[in-house]
Design a protein around this motif. Sequence first.
Motif, PDB file in Angstrom:
ATOM      1  N   PRO A 132       0.807  -1.223   0.000  1.00 53.20           N
ATOM      2  CA  PRO A 132       0.000   0.000   0.000  1.00 53.20           C
ATOM      3  C   PRO A 132       0.839   1.273   0.000  1.00 53.20           C
ATOM      4  CG  PRO A 132      -0.567  -1.406   1.887  1.00 53.20           C
ATOM      5  CD  PRO A 132       0.564  -2.050   1.161  1.00 53.20           C
ATOM      6  N   LEU A 133       2.076   1.211   0.528  1.00 50.51           N
ATOM      7  CA  LEU A 133       2.928   2.391   0.561  1.00 50.51           C
ATOM      8  C   LEU A 133       3.644   2.628  -0.777  1.00 50.51           C
ATOM      9  CD1 LEU A 133       4.439   1.898   4.138  1.00 50.51           C
ATOM     10  CD2 LEU A 133       2.514   3.354   3.465  1.00 50.51           C
ATOM     11  N   SER A 134       3.680   1.563  -1.629  1.00 48.43           N
ATOM     12  CA  SER A 134       4.322   1.674  -2.944  1.00 48.43           C
ATOM     13  C   SER A 134       3.450   0.937  -3.954  1.00 48.43           C
ATOM     14  CB  SER A 134       5.717   1.058  -2.870  1.00 48.43           C
ATOM     15  OG  SER A 134       6.314   1.063  -4.122  1.00 48.43           O
ATOM     16  N   PRO A 135       2.315   1.533  -4.309  1.00 48.47           N
ATOM     17  CA  PRO A 135       1.398   0.834  -5.212  1.00 48.47           C
ATOM     18  C   PRO A 135       1.987   0.644  -6.611  1.00 48.47           C
ATOM     19  CG  PRO A 135       0.662   3.080  -4.832  1.00 48.47           C
ATOM     20  CD  PRO A 135       1.845   2.851  -3.948  1.00 48.47           C
ATOM     21  N   SER A 136       1.584  -0.461  -7.231  1.00 50.86           N
ATOM     22  CA  SER A 136       2.018  -0.764  -8.601  1.00 50.86           C
ATOM     23  C   SER A 136       1.287   0.140  -9.582  1.00 50.86           C
ATOM     24  CB  SER A 136       1.696  -2.214  -8.962  1.00 50.86           C
ATOM     25  OG  SER A 136       2.356  -3.092  -8.104  1.00 50.86           O
ATOM     26  N   ASP A 137       1.887   0.330 -10.695  1.00 45.98           N
ATOM     27  CA  ASP A 137       1.263   1.111 -11.751  1.00 45.98           C
ATOM     28  C   ASP A 137       0.324   0.175 -12.520  1.00 45.98           C
ATOM     29  OD1 ASP A 137       0.518   2.787 -13.766  1.00 45.98           O
ATOM     30  OD2 ASP A 137       2.535   3.036 -14.602  1.00 45.98           O
ATOM     31  N   THR A 138      -0.955   0.311 -12.297  1.00 49.43           N
ATOM     32  CA  THR A 138      -1.954  -0.556 -12.922  1.00 49.43           C
ATOM     33  C   THR A 138      -1.928  -0.423 -14.438  1.00 49.43           C
ATOM     34  OG1 THR A 138      -3.328  -0.268 -10.970  1.00 49.43           O
ATOM     35  CG2 THR A 138      -4.388  -1.202 -12.898  1.00 49.43           C
ATOM     36  N   ASN A 139      -1.725   0.787 -14.909  1.00 50.61           N
ATOM     37  CA  ASN A 139      -1.663   0.988 -16.362  1.00 50.61           C
ATOM     38  C   ASN A 139      -0.497   0.227 -16.975  1.00 50.61           C
ATOM     39  OD1 ASN A 139      -3.927   2.608 -16.527  1.00 50.61           O
ATOM     40  ND2 ASN A 139      -2.760   4.493 -16.151  1.00 50.61           N
ATOM     41  N   ALA A 140       0.634   0.205 -16.279  1.00 48.73           N
ATOM     42  CA  ALA A 140       1.800  -0.534 -16.780  1.00 48.73           C
ATOM     43  C   ALA A 140       1.489  -2.025 -16.817  1.00 48.73           C
ATOM     44  CB  ALA A 140       3.017  -0.267 -15.910  1.00 48.73           C
ATOM     45  N   LEU A 141       0.809  -2.536 -15.787  1.00 51.16           N
ATOM     46  CA  LEU A 141       0.436  -3.949 -15.739  1.00 51.16           C
ATOM     47  C   LEU A 141      -0.496  -4.294 -16.901  1.00 51.16           C
ATOM     48  CD1 LEU A 141       0.354  -6.716 -14.288  1.00 51.16           C
ATOM     49  CD2 LEU A 141      -1.603  -5.841 -13.003  1.00 51.16           C
ATOM     50  N   LEU A 142      -1.487  -3.461 -17.114  1.00 52.43           N
ATOM     51  CA  LEU A 142      -2.429  -3.696 -18.212  1.00 52.43           C
ATOM     52  C   LEU A 142      -1.721  -3.651 -19.563  1.00 52.43           C
ATOM     53  CD1 LEU A 142      -5.501  -1.601 -17.014  1.00 52.43           C
ATOM     54  CD2 LEU A 142      -5.335  -4.084 -17.138  1.00 52.43           C
ATOM     55  N   GLN A 143      -0.801  -2.721 -19.703  1.00 58.54           N
ATOM     56  CA  GLN A 143      -0.066  -2.594 -20.958  1.00 58.54           C
ATOM     57  C   GLN A 143       0.823  -3.815 -21.195  1.00 58.54           C
ATOM     58  OE1 GLN A 143       2.332   0.915 -21.246  1.00 58.54           O
ATOM     59  NE2 GLN A 143       2.673   0.663 -23.429  1.00 58.54           N
ATOM     60  N   GLN A 144       1.476  -4.319 -20.147  1.00 58.32           N
ATOM     61  CA  GLN A 144       2.329  -5.502 -20.274  1.00 58.32           C
ATOM     62  C   GLN A 144       1.509  -6.725 -20.668  1.00 58.32           C
ATOM     63  OE1 GLN A 144       4.201  -5.686 -16.454  1.00 58.32           O
ATOM     64  NE2 GLN A 144       5.778  -4.166 -16.971  1.00 58.32           N
ATOM     65  N   LEU A 145       0.370  -6.931 -20.007  1.00 61.32           N
ATOM     66  CA  LEU A 145      -0.477  -8.073 -20.345  1.00 61.32           C
ATOM     67  C   LEU A 145      -1.017  -7.956 -21.767  1.00 61.32           C
ATOM     68  CD1 LEU A 145      -2.380  -8.672 -16.990  1.00 61.32           C
ATOM     69  CD2 LEU A 145      -0.694 -10.162 -18.060  1.00 61.32           C
ATOM     70  N   SER A 146      -1.370  -6.775 -22.167  1.00 61.19           N
ATOM     71  CA  SER A 146      -1.854  -6.554 -23.521  1.00 61.19           C
ATOM     72  C   SER A 146      -0.767  -6.869 -24.546  1.00 61.19           C
ATOM     73  CB  SER A 146      -2.328  -5.112 -23.672  1.00 61.19           C
ATOM     74  OG  SER A 146      -2.737  -4.865 -24.987  1.00 61.19           O
ATOM     75  N   THR A 147       0.447  -6.439 -24.254  1.00 61.32           N
ATOM     76  CA  THR A 147       1.568  -6.715 -25.153  1.00 61.32           C
ATOM     77  C   THR A 147       1.836  -8.206 -25.252  1.00 61.32           C
ATOM     78  OG1 THR A 147       2.561  -4.578 -24.607  1.00 61.32           O
ATOM     79  CG2 THR A 147       4.020  -6.240 -25.557  1.00 61.32           C
ATOM     80  N   ILE A 148       1.797  -8.887 -24.116  1.00 56.39           N
ATOM     81  CA  ILE A 148       2.021 -10.336 -24.108  1.00 56.39           C
ATOM     82  C   ILE A 148       0.964 -11.051 -24.946  1.00 56.39           C
ATOM     83  CG2 ILE A 148       1.969 -12.389 -22.628  1.00 56.39           C
ATOM     84  CD1 ILE A 148       3.353 -10.636 -20.463  1.00 56.39           C
ATOM     85  N   ARG A 149      -0.298 -10.673 -24.777  1.00 52.61           N
ATOM     86  CA  ARG A 149      -1.377 -11.290 -25.559  1.00 52.61           C
ATOM     87  C   ARG A 149      -1.215 -10.987 -27.047  1.00 52.61           C
ATOM     88  NH1 ARG A 149      -7.220 -11.297 -22.887  1.00 52.61           N
ATOM     89  NH2 ARG A 149      -7.397 -13.040 -24.297  1.00 52.61           N
ATOM     90  N   SER A 150      -0.775  -9.784 -27.383  1.00 56.77           N
ATOM     91  CA  SER A 150      -0.570  -9.404 -28.781  1.00 56.77           C
ATOM     92  C   SER A 150       0.553 -10.233 -29.411  1.00 56.77           C
ATOM     93  CB  SER A 150      -0.244  -7.919 -28.871  1.00 56.77           C
ATOM     94  OG  SER A 150       0.025  -7.545 -30.189  1.00 56.77           O
ATOM     95  N   ILE A 151       1.640 -10.404 -28.668  1.00 54.79           N
ATOM     96  CA  ILE A 151       2.760 -11.214 -29.169  1.00 54.79           C
ATOM     97  C   ILE A 151       2.313 -12.650 -29.398  1.00 54.79           C
ATOM     98  CG2 ILE A 151       5.001 -12.208 -28.528  1.00 54.79           C
ATOM     99  CD1 ILE A 151       5.582  -9.509 -27.108  1.00 54.79           C
TER     100      ILE A 151
END
Length: 161
Positions: free
Chosen positions: A42-61
């Motif tokens: 909670p003190l260092s939240p992940s970047d949700t947009n980065a996670l979504l972008q990575q998963l999208s890229t993986i699915r595209s590949i």
Amino acid sequence: MATTAAVSSNQSPVSAKPTGYSALTSQDFTKIIISELSNQDPLSPSDTNALLQQLSTIRSIQSDIDLSDKLKTLVTENQLASASNMIGKVVGGLDEDNYRVIGQANSVSKTKDGVFLNLSNGSRVNMNNIDGVIDPSQLTEEEKKAAGIKTTPPASTETKP
């Protein structure tokens, strides 16, 4: 392989099931996102947009890889069909050892190296190495002999007593 007009294939069955990341459903994707969000600091939240972008890229590949595999299969099937239409024709090209050969196509075979025409002189020519196809009926007897095509002698007109 027999030297008759036959088509052989070492093709393995093609799986229609998605594999890897392309097998993820919307529910699986949502579970991954929720798991990622619930396990983050909670003190260092992940970047949700980065996670979504990575998963999208993986699915595209993965989709690109699947499409490439399907296109390779389609090209091979097209070559096999084209090669079977050349049976009986005089074919010229480069054999497996890159020597120029010419002969009548007797059969077609498919190997891990591609689709091959098997010629009457024992040579094998990959479909990618064919540079000429001639209908044998268009050749003179001399050209047929030079190409190693057996010609039938003219019927005898003699009658038996």
